[in-house]
Design a protein around this motif. Structure first.
Motif, short mmCIF file in Angstrom:
data_model
loop_
_atom_site.label_atom_id
_atom_site.label_comp_id
_atom_site.label_asym_id
_atom_site.label_seq_id
_atom_site.Cartn_x
_atom_site.Cartn_y
_atom_site.Cartn_z
N ILE A 7 -81.31 26.58 -3.24
CA ILE A 7 -80.21 27.67 -3.03
C ILE A 7 -81.09 28.91 -3.38
O ILE A 7 -80.58 29.93 -2.93
N LEU A 8 -81.58 28.98 -4.51
CA LEU A 8 -82.06 30.30 -5.10
C LEU A 8 -82.93 30.93 -4.12
O LEU A 8 -83.12 32.05 -3.68
N LEU A 9 -84.22 30.29 -3.67
CA LEU A 9 -85.03 30.54 -2.83
C LEU A 9 -84.46 30.75 -1.40
O LEU A 9 -84.88 31.88 -0.66
N THR A 10 -83.66 29.94 -0.80
CA THR A 10 -83.02 30.34 0.43
C THR A 10 -82.15 31.56 0.37
O THR A 10 -82.41 32.66 1.22
N SER A 11 -81.48 31.92 -0.73
CA SER A 11 -80.60 33.09 -0.81
C SER A 11 -81.74 34.43 -0.90
O SER A 11 -81.57 35.21 -0.29
N PHE A 12 -82.96 34.08 -1.82
CA PHE A 12 -84.01 35.21 -1.65
C PHE A 12 -84.48 35.73 -0.14
O PHE A 12 -84.61 36.60 0.12
N TYR A 13 -84.74 34.40 0.28
CA TYR A 13 -85.35 34.85 1.83
C TYR A 13 -84.28 35.48 2.71
O TYR A 13 -84.76 36.36 3.35
N LEU A 14 -83.23 35.05 2.44
CA LEU A 14 -82.29 35.87 3.69
C LEU A 14 -81.96 37.21 3.22
O LEU A 14 -81.73 38.16 3.87
N GLN A 15 -82.20 37.38 1.89
CA GLN A 15 -82.23 38.87 1.27
C GLN A 15 -83.19 39.37 1.76
O GLN A 15 -83.30 40.66 2.04
N ALA A 16 -84.43 38.90 1.96
CA ALA A 16 -85.75 39.42 2.08
C ALA A 16 -85.92 39.45 3.63
O ALA A 16 -87.04 40.23 3.96
N GLN A 17 -85.18 39.07 4.40
CA GLN A 17 -85.66 38.87 5.81
C GLN A 17 -85.46 40.22 6.58
O GLN A 17 -84.63 41.28 6.18
N THR A 18 -86.60 40.36 7.16
CA THR A 18 -86.46 41.69 8.03
C THR A 18 -86.15 41.64 9.22
O THR A 18 -86.65 40.70 10.30
N ALA A 37 -86.71 48.68 11.56
CA ALA A 37 -86.61 47.49 11.03
C ALA A 37 -85.49 47.74 9.87
O ALA A 37 -85.50 48.91 9.34
N PHE A 38 -84.99 46.80 9.37
CA PHE A 38 -84.05 46.83 8.12
C PHE A 38 -84.04 45.62 7.59
O PHE A 38 -84.16 44.50 8.05
N SER A 39 -83.76 45.85 6.04
CA SER A 39 -83.77 44.56 5.27
C SER A 39 -82.79 45.00 4.06
O SER A 39 -82.44 45.99 3.89
N LYS A 40 -82.42 43.89 3.25
CA LYS A 40 -81.77 44.07 2.19
C LYS A 40 -82.75 44.32 0.76
O LYS A 40 -82.24 44.55 -0.36
N VAL A 41 -83.84 44.17 0.86
CA VAL A 41 -84.81 44.50 0.00
C VAL A 41 -85.84 45.30 0.76
O VAL A 41 -86.13 45.59 1.78
N PRO A 42 -86.82 46.29 -0.23
CA PRO A 42 -87.68 47.19 0.31
C PRO A 42 -88.63 46.28 1.05
O PRO A 42 -89.18 45.05 0.82
N ASN A 70 -77.64 54.85 6.00
CA ASN A 70 -77.81 53.67 6.36
C ASN A 70 -76.87 53.12 7.24
O ASN A 70 -76.02 54.03 7.66
N TRP A 71 -76.51 51.83 7.46
CA TRP A 71 -75.62 51.41 8.14
C TRP A 71 -74.88 50.29 7.59
O TRP A 71 -74.82 48.98 8.06
N GLY A 72 -74.54 50.28 6.26
CA GLY A 72 -73.56 49.53 5.57
C GLY A 72 -74.36 48.49 4.99
O GLY A 72 -74.79 48.91 3.59
N THR A 73 -74.52 47.22 5.44
CA THR A 73 -74.78 46.11 4.56
C THR A 73 -76.08 45.96 4.01
O THR A 73 -76.40 45.09 3.46
N PHE A 74 -77.00 46.76 5.06
CA PHE A 74 -78.42 46.77 4.72
C PHE A 74 -78.87 48.13 4.03
O PHE A 74 -78.28 49.29 4.40
N ASP A 75 -79.64 48.22 3.06
CA ASP A 75 -79.90 49.10 2.27
C ASP A 75 -81.32 49.98 2.49
O ASP A 75 -81.61 51.06 2.18
N TYR A 76 -82.28 49.34 3.34
CA TYR A 76 -83.54 49.61 3.50
C TYR A 76 -83.91 49.79 5.13
O TYR A 76 -83.65 48.87 5.71
N TYR A 77 -84.00 50.81 5.73
CA TYR A 77 -84.27 51.11 6.97
C TYR A 77 -85.72 51.65 7.36
O TYR A 77 -86.04 52.80 6.39
N TYR A 78 -86.42 51.38 8.37
CA TYR A 78 -87.63 52.02 8.47
C TYR A 78 -87.71 52.30 10.08
O TYR A 78 -87.34 51.37 10.81
#
Length: 582
Positions: A7-18, A37-42, A70-78
């Motif tokens: 669950i932890l790894l899955t959550s991290f992947y979803l957070q990290a998905q670009t 491109a955008f993601s919840k992590v850098p 930004n556009w709300g639920t995502f913090d990092y845009y490129y």
């Protein structure tokens, strides 16, 4: 323990998905090409542009962090710029295991798209509908507010159904007709001849866009039966009685289902058969646009001299009616307060007068056009506003300034250019505050604003010869074709194998699951608008839930008439933009 780690790894992947957002139709060889491109992590890994045929990297685009919003639920845009790649082919963007959809770079990418938009227009036809091969609404309609006794039959069959409903409005039909004619005049070699006048397969020697425009002109002539009369609306919101096929309309206006419908005459005074009255003050908005359409029809219709002469005469009489009754006519409603609230008209009379001068050479029309232009300036334009009522500042593109431009001296030309540019700069300032660089407010029918802004940018370039806003134009186009938070095109069926609106708010989809390509849907709206509209309910879990925010929403869902209903005038209003990129 294993389940916890999973669950932890899955959550991290979803957070990290670009997530990548691109123009799904693709990019022309020599134009700027910028994805998001955008993601919840850098984003820490490199991004690669990959040849889809060989799976070989062709470029490592420079990554530019977007820090101005930004556009709300995502913090990092490129921003990912791959403009230097001009080789024809299919490509995708990749970072780690995350990929964009495949998109082309080429030369003829927009070929065929105008045909799809025109197919959607034919689907909207009332009278004979070639998409369904049926006749509908042959009893339109019974008069109200006319010079004759109420409920006198007047033949106003034909025209187009407005959107997912089956009303007919002169407000939108006059603009759609004039827009198609002007688009053809500007791009006469970019439209094919694949159908006949009825919209059936088979060339008839007339470009299909002119066939469709004539369908509009024929109806405009019906609703202007004499110099003093103008019918502005057929049916009303009693039409909204559930999903129905147009040839089996269960709406009952007092004469039974599938029968007569009201035909409202324009009087320039408030109207309404229920408690919801319009705020009409005149008829100039309708008269000006009709005059422009008729004058263009007279100028462009080389196939029938008698028809062209009828259009020329109608242009003069309807324009005179607009001068006689200055002001605006609005739509009528009975059951709910929603209507077309247009309250501008100088821009319409400017366009009508300018086209009449081009047709007749009568200097009085030129004098009128200049006077109306100075009165309309930018006050009639949504482009310098942050909010407005539904269709208050209509049409969303003022062709009048462009048409008048070539008819006046250099000082006046500069003034007209400044009117366009003031709106462009205002929207550009808004665009620079979000990562997608989209410049419109998310009011109801925001996609109509977008296609109109693209049109204004194109016309400004033609007026001035300057390409200084070309990159901005491309970004507005790209938003409509997938470079947006939801990664969807805003046109049904475009591109064929892409992500596009499927569950559109129409009876044809609800009852027949019929997917007709080419329709521009209303588009994203402010959540504050969506949450306060009557009768909206999603029929399925929101496939875009991850990309919604508390500010702006879009749903590809039959139940959302505010964002996923295709409109006839928005579709017609996209033809200029699509023709420009052919």
């Amino acid at each position: 323990m294993r389940l916890f780690l999973f669950i932890l790894l899955t959550s991290f992947y979803l957070q990290a998905q670009t997530h990548f957002r691109i123009n799904q139709v693709g990019y022309l060889q020599n134009e700027n090409k910028v994805a998001v491109a955008f993601s919840k992590v850098p984003l820490t890994q490199k991004v690669y542009l990959v040849d889809a045929q060989t799976d070989k990297t062709v470029l490592t685009p420079k990554i530019k962090a977007v820090t101005n919003g930004n556009w709300g639920t995502f913090d990092y845009y490129y921003e990912l710029d791959f403009s230097k790649i001009q080789k024809i082919g299919n490509y995708y963007l990749k970072s780690g295991d995350d990929k964009s959809t495949i998109f082309p770079i080429g030369t003829k990418l927009y070929a065929g798209i105008p045909d799809l938009l025109l197919r959607f227009m034919r689907q909207q036809r009332c009278g004979y509908n070639p998409e369904l091969d049926v006749y509908c609404h042959q009893k339109d309609g019974y008069s109200f507010y006319g010079p004759m006794k109420d409920t006198t039959f007047v033949d106003v069959s034909g025209g187009w159904h407005d959107a997912g409903d089956q009303l007919k409005y002169l407000i939108t039909s006059s603009y759609a007709t004039a827009h198609m004619l002007k688009t053809y005049e500007l791009y006469p070699n970019k439209f094919e001849d694949k159908v006949d006048a009825l919209g059936k397969p088979g060339a008839n020697g007339i470009p299909d866009i002119l066939d469709e425009a004539k369908w509009g002109l024929d109806w405009l002539l019906k609703v202007h039966p004499d110099p003093k009369s103008l019918v502005h609306q057929i049916a009303d919101d009693r039409d909204h009685a559930g999903y129905k096929m147009p040839d089996n309309d269960n709406s009952d206006y007092g004469w039974g289902a599938n029968s007569y419908r009201p035909a409202y005459f324009a009087t320039g005074e408030p109207q309404g058969l229920g408690k919801f009255m319009s705020s009409a003050t005149g008829v100039s908005n309708l008269a000006g646009r009709c005059a422009a359409a008729f004058a263009l029809g007279a100028k462009l219709w080389k196939y029938d001299a008698e028809f062209a002469a009828r259009c020329a005469e109608a242009a003069k009489t309807v324009y005179a009616l607009g001068k006689e009754k200055p002001g605006y006519q609005q739509g009528n409603s009975v059951k709910a307060p929603y209507r077309y609230n247009e309250s501008t008209w100088y821009d319409d009379m400017e366009w009508g007068a300018a086209e009449l001068y081009r047709l007749t050479g009568d200097k009085s029309y030129l004098d009128d056009a200049k006077e109306f232009a100075l009165k309309s300036n930018t006050e009639d334009s949504w482009t310098v506003k942050d909010t407005t009522d539904h269709y208050r500042l209509y049409p969303f593109l003022n062709f009048g300034h462009f048409v008048l431009h070539e008819l006046v001296d250099k000082d006046f030309q500069k003034k007209l250019e400044s009117y366009y540019e003031e709106g462009i700069r205002y929207t550009l300032n808004r665009a620079n505050r979000n990562p997608f660089k989209v410049g419109v407010p998310f009011l109801w029918c925001s996609n109509n604003f977008l296609s109109s802004l693209a049109g204004q940018l194109i016309l400004f370039e033609k007026m001035t010869g300057s390409k200084k806003y070309n990159e901005y134009l491309l970004l507005q186009r790209d938003w409509l074709l997938g470079r947006n938070p939801w990664g969807t095109s805003m046109y049904s069926g475009i591109p064929e194998n892409g992500e596009f609106p499927r569950e559109v708010h129409t009876s044809l989809y609800a009852l027949k699951k019929l997917e007709v390509p080419g329709g521009l849907v209303d588009g994203p709206v402010y959540a504050s608008i969506y949450n306060n509209l009557i009768g909206i309910h999603l029929l399925h879990p929101d496939e875009f839930a991850e990309f919604q925010n508390n500010h702006v929403v879009y749903h590809d869902d039959l139940g959302d008439y505010s964002t996923n209903e295709p409109t006839m005038d928005g579709t017609a209003g996209s033809l200029l933009m699509m023709a420009h990129f052919l």
